[in-house]
Write a protein that holds these residues in place. Structure first.
Motif, PDB file in Angstrom:
ATOM      1  N   CYS A   1      13.023   7.310 -12.929  1.00 27.26           N
ATOM      2  CA  CYS A   1      14.020   7.868 -12.024  1.00 27.26           C
ATOM      3  C   CYS A   1      15.243   6.957 -12.027  1.00 27.26           C
ATOM      4  CB  CYS A   1      13.449   7.989 -10.611  1.00 27.26           C
ATOM      5  SG  CYS A   1      14.667   8.519  -9.395  1.00 27.26           S
TER       6      CYS A   1
ATOM      7  N   CYS B   1      15.497   5.582  -7.855  1.00 27.09           N
ATOM      8  CA  CYS B   1      14.531   4.622  -7.302  1.00 27.09           C
ATOM      9  C   CYS B   1      13.929   3.732  -8.377  1.00 27.09           C
ATOM     10  CB  CYS B   1      13.442   5.332  -6.519  1.00 27.09           C
ATOM     11  SG  CYS B   1      12.309   6.310  -7.541  1.00 27.09           S
TER      12      CYS B   1
ATOM     13  N   CYS C   1      13.337  11.495  -9.907  1.00 26.29           N
ATOM     14  CA  CYS C   1      11.985  11.854  -9.473  1.00 26.29           C
ATOM     15  C   CYS C   1      12.065  12.945  -8.405  1.00 26.29           C
ATOM     16  CB  CYS C   1      11.240  10.626  -8.942  1.00 26.29           C
ATOM     17  SG  CYS C   1      11.760  10.084  -7.295  1.00 26.29           S
TER      18      CYS C   1
ATOM     19  N   CYS D   1      13.560  11.556  -4.909  1.00 22.98           N
ATOM     20  CA  CYS D   1      15.003  11.299  -4.902  1.00 22.98           C
ATOM     21  C   CYS D   1      15.781  12.607  -5.055  1.00 22.98           C
ATOM     22  CB  CYS D   1      15.378  10.322  -6.016  1.00 22.98           C
ATOM     23  SG  CYS D   1      14.816   8.624  -5.734  1.00 22.98           S
TER      24      CYS D   1
ATOM     25  N   ARG E   1       7.536   6.708  -3.063  1.00 23.91           N
ATOM     26  CA  ARG E   1       8.375   5.703  -3.722  1.00 23.91           C
ATOM     27  C   ARG E   1       8.060   4.286  -3.270  1.00 23.91           C
ATOM     28  NH1 ARG E   1      14.012   8.625  -2.652  1.00 23.91           N
ATOM     29  NH2 ARG E   1      12.957   8.856  -0.636  1.00 23.91           N
TER      30      ARG E   1
HETATM   31 ZN   LIG Z   1      13.346   8.380  -7.495  1.00 21.44          ZN
END
Ligand SMILES: [Zn+2]
Length: 250
Positions: A37, A40, A82, A85, A157
């Motif tokens: 991602c 993150c 991801c 996010c 996360r």
């Molecule tokens: Zn993410």
């Protein structure tokens, strides 16, 4: 969260390259910036990553019309994202919010990752830098942990960041024994499996040779050059000063 750099791509007539449908860009994106991602930093399978439209594909203008329809298929408007996010960013408008962004700024210069996988805006960051760093955190809800008013049980996360931090710290213990019980290759292989360059960078902050391998790649025991985090913007780090972070001027 790591600073990423993508190739500049144009079509044969010199216009910005487009992928229609935009999903066709995913293999090239994964090859260039890895299956992480962009926000993150979590490792994802290719199948579970979303193509992230930096300027949102459903973001509306004040009159209720799509604001960025001309960027819907454009390579230069894509990152990888991801599920968490992607969901929190939603239709937020980065042109209005002005967050620092991973393809333009080095968020590692402004955000520290602490033991336990917690993130913290670096003490001393003030003014517009603080505003834009906070805007990034808010854009994707990067500070959402259990107890945060907007934390969701579907948000993994922080949990994955915590796991990566635990693995990294146990590797650090092995690496610093009088007779090391691990090596850079193992560390880098594990880092590429968990993702979160920010976690590994901070845990191994005192070891330039590990940071170099994480940021620039290295030659493995088969004699092959490998990069755990392809697409990392190496010039965002000062190799003459222990790979310390720099602000990455545009
Ligand atoms: Zn993410």
């Amino acid at each position: 969260m790591r600073p990423v750099v993508k190739s500049v791509r144009t079509a044969g007539d010199g216009t910005p390259l487009e992928f229609k449908p935009h999903g066709d860009a995913k293999p090239d994106l994964c090859d260039e910036i890895g299956t992480f991602c962009s926000f993150c930093g979590k490792y994802n399978t290719r199948a579970s990553l979303h193509i992230e439209h930096i300027h949102g594909k459903e973001t509306m203008d004040a009159t209720g019309n799509l604001k960025y329809p001309h960027l819907l298929y454009r390579w230069d408007n894509f990152l990888l994202c991801c599920n968490n996010c992607n969901g929190v960013k939603g239709t937020k408008d980065v042109q209005v919010l002005q967050p620092y962004l991973p393809h333009e700024n080095n968020l590692l210069h402004f955000i520290d990752t602490l033991q336990g996988g917690y993130i913290q805006i670096r003490p001393g960051v003030t003014g517009i830098e603080l505003q834009r760093t906070q805007a990034f955190v808010d854009l994707v809800g990067l500070d959402r942990i259990p107890g945060h008013p907007n934390y969701s049980l579907k948000d993994d996360r922080w949990e994955n960041r915590m796991k990566a931090d635990d693995i990294a710290r146990r590797q650090l213990l092995k690496y610093t024994q009088p007779v090391p019980a691990t090596d850079i290759e193992t560390i880098v292989d594990l880092a590429g499996t968990t993702g979160f360059l920010n976690v590994w960078y901070h845990v191994f902050s005192a070891f330039d040779e590990v940071k170099e391998a994480l940021i620039c790649g290295f030659i493995n025991s088969n004699g092959l050059y490998v990069h755990p985090f392809p697409g990392t913007h190496g010039d965002s780090f000062d190799r003459t000063n222990g790979f310390s972070t720099t602000a990455r001027p545009k």
